[in-house]
Design a protein around this motif. Structure first.
Motif, short mmCIF file in Angstrom:
data_model
loop_
_atom_site.label_atom_id
_atom_site.label_comp_id
_atom_site.label_asym_id
_atom_site.label_seq_id
_atom_site.Cartn_x
_atom_site.Cartn_y
_atom_site.Cartn_z
N LEU A 8 0.83 -1.21 0.00
CA LEU A 8 0.00 0.00 0.00
C LEU A 8 0.86 1.26 0.00
CD1 LEU A 8 -2.99 0.69 -0.05
CD2 LEU A 8 -2.92 0.88 2.42
N THR A 9 1.97 1.24 0.70
CA THR A 9 2.88 2.38 0.72
C THR A 9 3.47 2.63 -0.66
OG1 THR A 9 3.44 1.92 3.02
CG2 THR A 9 4.93 3.35 1.81
N ALA A 13 2.88 5.87 -3.08
CA ALA A 13 4.02 6.62 -3.63
C ALA A 13 3.93 6.71 -5.15
CB ALA A 13 5.33 5.97 -3.21
N ALA A 14 3.55 5.61 -5.79
CA ALA A 14 3.41 5.63 -7.26
C ALA A 14 2.27 6.54 -7.68
CB ALA A 14 3.17 4.21 -7.77
N GLU A 15 1.16 6.50 -6.95
CA GLU A 15 0.03 7.38 -7.26
C GLU A 15 0.43 8.84 -7.11
OE1 GLU A 15 -3.04 6.07 -4.63
OE2 GLU A 15 -3.96 4.81 -6.17
N ALA A 16 1.18 9.14 -6.07
CA ALA A 16 1.61 10.53 -5.86
C ALA A 16 2.53 10.98 -6.99
CB ALA A 16 2.32 10.66 -4.51
N ALA A 17 3.43 10.11 -7.42
CA ALA A 17 4.33 10.46 -8.52
C ALA A 17 3.54 10.68 -9.82
CB ALA A 17 5.37 9.36 -8.72
N ILE A 18 2.57 9.83 -10.08
CA ILE A 18 1.74 9.98 -11.28
C ILE A 18 0.94 11.27 -11.22
CG2 ILE A 18 -0.26 9.03 -12.50
CD1 ILE A 18 0.88 6.25 -11.89
N ALA A 19 0.37 11.58 -10.05
CA ALA A 19 -0.40 12.82 -9.90
C ALA A 19 0.49 14.04 -10.13
CB ALA A 19 -1.05 12.87 -8.53
N ILE A 20 1.69 13.99 -9.63
CA ILE A 20 2.61 15.12 -9.83
C ILE A 20 2.97 15.25 -11.31
CG2 ILE A 20 4.97 15.91 -9.40
CD1 ILE A 20 4.62 14.85 -6.53
N LEU A 21 3.26 14.12 -11.96
CA LEU A 21 3.60 14.17 -13.38
C LEU A 21 2.44 14.65 -14.25
CD1 LEU A 21 5.74 10.92 -13.77
CD2 LEU A 21 6.52 13.30 -13.89
N LEU A 22 1.22 14.30 -13.85
CA LEU A 22 0.05 14.75 -14.61
C LEU A 22 -0.19 16.25 -14.47
CD1 LEU A 22 -2.55 11.91 -14.01
CD2 LEU A 22 -1.57 12.60 -16.19
N THR A 23 0.18 16.81 -13.34
CA THR A 23 -0.12 18.22 -13.10
C THR A 23 1.03 19.15 -13.46
OG1 THR A 23 0.54 17.96 -10.78
CG2 THR A 23 -1.81 17.75 -11.29
N LYS A 88 0.53 3.22 14.97
CA LYS A 88 0.60 2.50 13.71
C LYS A 88 -0.77 2.43 13.05
CE LYS A 88 3.48 -1.12 13.33
NZ LYS A 88 4.06 -2.43 13.68
N SER A 89 -1.79 2.21 13.84
CA SER A 89 -3.15 2.17 13.29
C SER A 89 -3.54 3.51 12.69
CB SER A 89 -4.16 1.80 14.37
OG SER A 89 -3.94 0.50 14.83
N GLN A 90 -3.20 4.60 13.37
CA GLN A 90 -3.51 5.93 12.84
C GLN A 90 -2.74 6.19 11.55
OE1 GLN A 90 -2.52 8.37 16.18
NE2 GLN A 90 -4.50 8.05 17.18
N ARG A 91 -1.48 5.79 11.50
CA ARG A 91 -0.69 5.96 10.28
C ARG A 91 -1.28 5.16 9.13
NH1 ARG A 91 4.46 2.67 10.39
NH2 ARG A 91 2.88 1.15 9.93
N ASN A 92 -1.73 3.95 9.41
CA ASN A 92 -2.29 3.10 8.37
C ASN A 92 -3.63 3.61 7.87
OD1 ASN A 92 -0.04 1.48 8.52
ND2 ASN A 92 -0.98 0.00 9.89
N VAL A 93 -4.41 4.22 8.74
CA VAL A 93 -5.68 4.83 8.30
C VAL A 93 -5.39 5.98 7.34
CG1 VAL A 93 -7.63 6.23 9.07
CG2 VAL A 93 -7.07 4.12 10.26
N ILE A 94 -4.39 6.79 7.68
CA ILE A 94 -4.01 7.90 6.79
C ILE A 94 -3.51 7.35 5.45
CG2 ILE A 94 -2.34 9.77 6.48
CD1 ILE A 94 -2.61 10.26 9.52
N LEU A 95 -2.78 6.27 5.48
CA LEU A 95 -2.27 5.65 4.26
C LEU A 95 -3.42 5.15 3.38
CD1 LEU A 95 0.50 4.99 3.02
CD2 LEU A 95 0.33 2.76 4.11
N CYS A 96 -4.41 4.50 3.98
CA CYS A 96 -5.56 4.01 3.22
C CYS A 96 -6.36 5.17 2.62
CB CYS A 96 -6.47 3.17 4.11
SG CYS A 96 -5.76 1.60 4.59
N ALA A 97 -6.56 6.20 3.42
CA ALA A 97 -7.30 7.37 2.91
C ALA A 97 -6.53 8.05 1.79
CB ALA A 97 -7.56 8.35 4.05
N ALA A 98 -5.22 8.13 1.92
CA ALA A 98 -4.40 8.74 0.87
C ALA A 98 -4.45 7.93 -0.41
CB ALA A 98 -2.96 8.88 1.34
#
Length: 129
Positions: A8-9, A13-23, A88-98
């Motif tokens: 998931l991490t 990271a790949a989604e963030a890179a694609i979003a940056i490249l698209l914009t 860790k649970s809070q970090r993982n929730v943020i990761l899923c939402a992201a």
């Protein structure tokens, strides 16, 4: 269990890179090619939404059935382990939402870019007439 979060991490990271490249501003031909490539990938990448949803359900279930360590009989090590699990649970929730939010934003950016391309083609046809 850690393999799920590593996957998931990397996906986030790949989604963030694609979003940056698209914009990022880029030449029209390059942007059109990249948008068409991402539009081919976007549908198979939909697996991330149910995967993140399942992970959120897993976090919720573990949170509901976790032994709380709030009494005075808990040792310092037990209390630290409990707090670490909460963080860790809070970090993982943020990761899923992201993951879900980035997927949605990439989908919308690609859709807007395709609409812009089609409107430019219509404008070009009207200018040629």
């Amino acid at each position: 269990m850690a393999l799920q979060w590593i996957i998931l991490t990397y996906v986030v990271a790949a989604e963030a890179a694609i979003a940056i490249l698209l914009t990022l501003p880029s030449p029209k031909l390059l942007k059109n090619r990249f948008v068409s490539l991402v539009s081919l990938i976007i549908q198979p990448a939909l697996f991330i939404v149910p995967f993140a949803g399942f992970q959120l359900l897993d976090i919720y279930w573990k949170n509901e059935h976790r032994l709380s360590c709030t009494s005075e009989i808990c040792t310092a090590a037990e209390r630290d382990r409990y707090e670490k699990a909460i963080y860790k649970s809070q970090r993982n929730v943020i990761l899923c939402a992201a993951a879900c939010l980035l997927y949605w934003s990439i989908y919308r950016i690609v859709k807007y870019q395709k609409e812009i391309q089609s409107l430019e083609e219509v404008e070009k046809r009207y200018k040629d007439e």
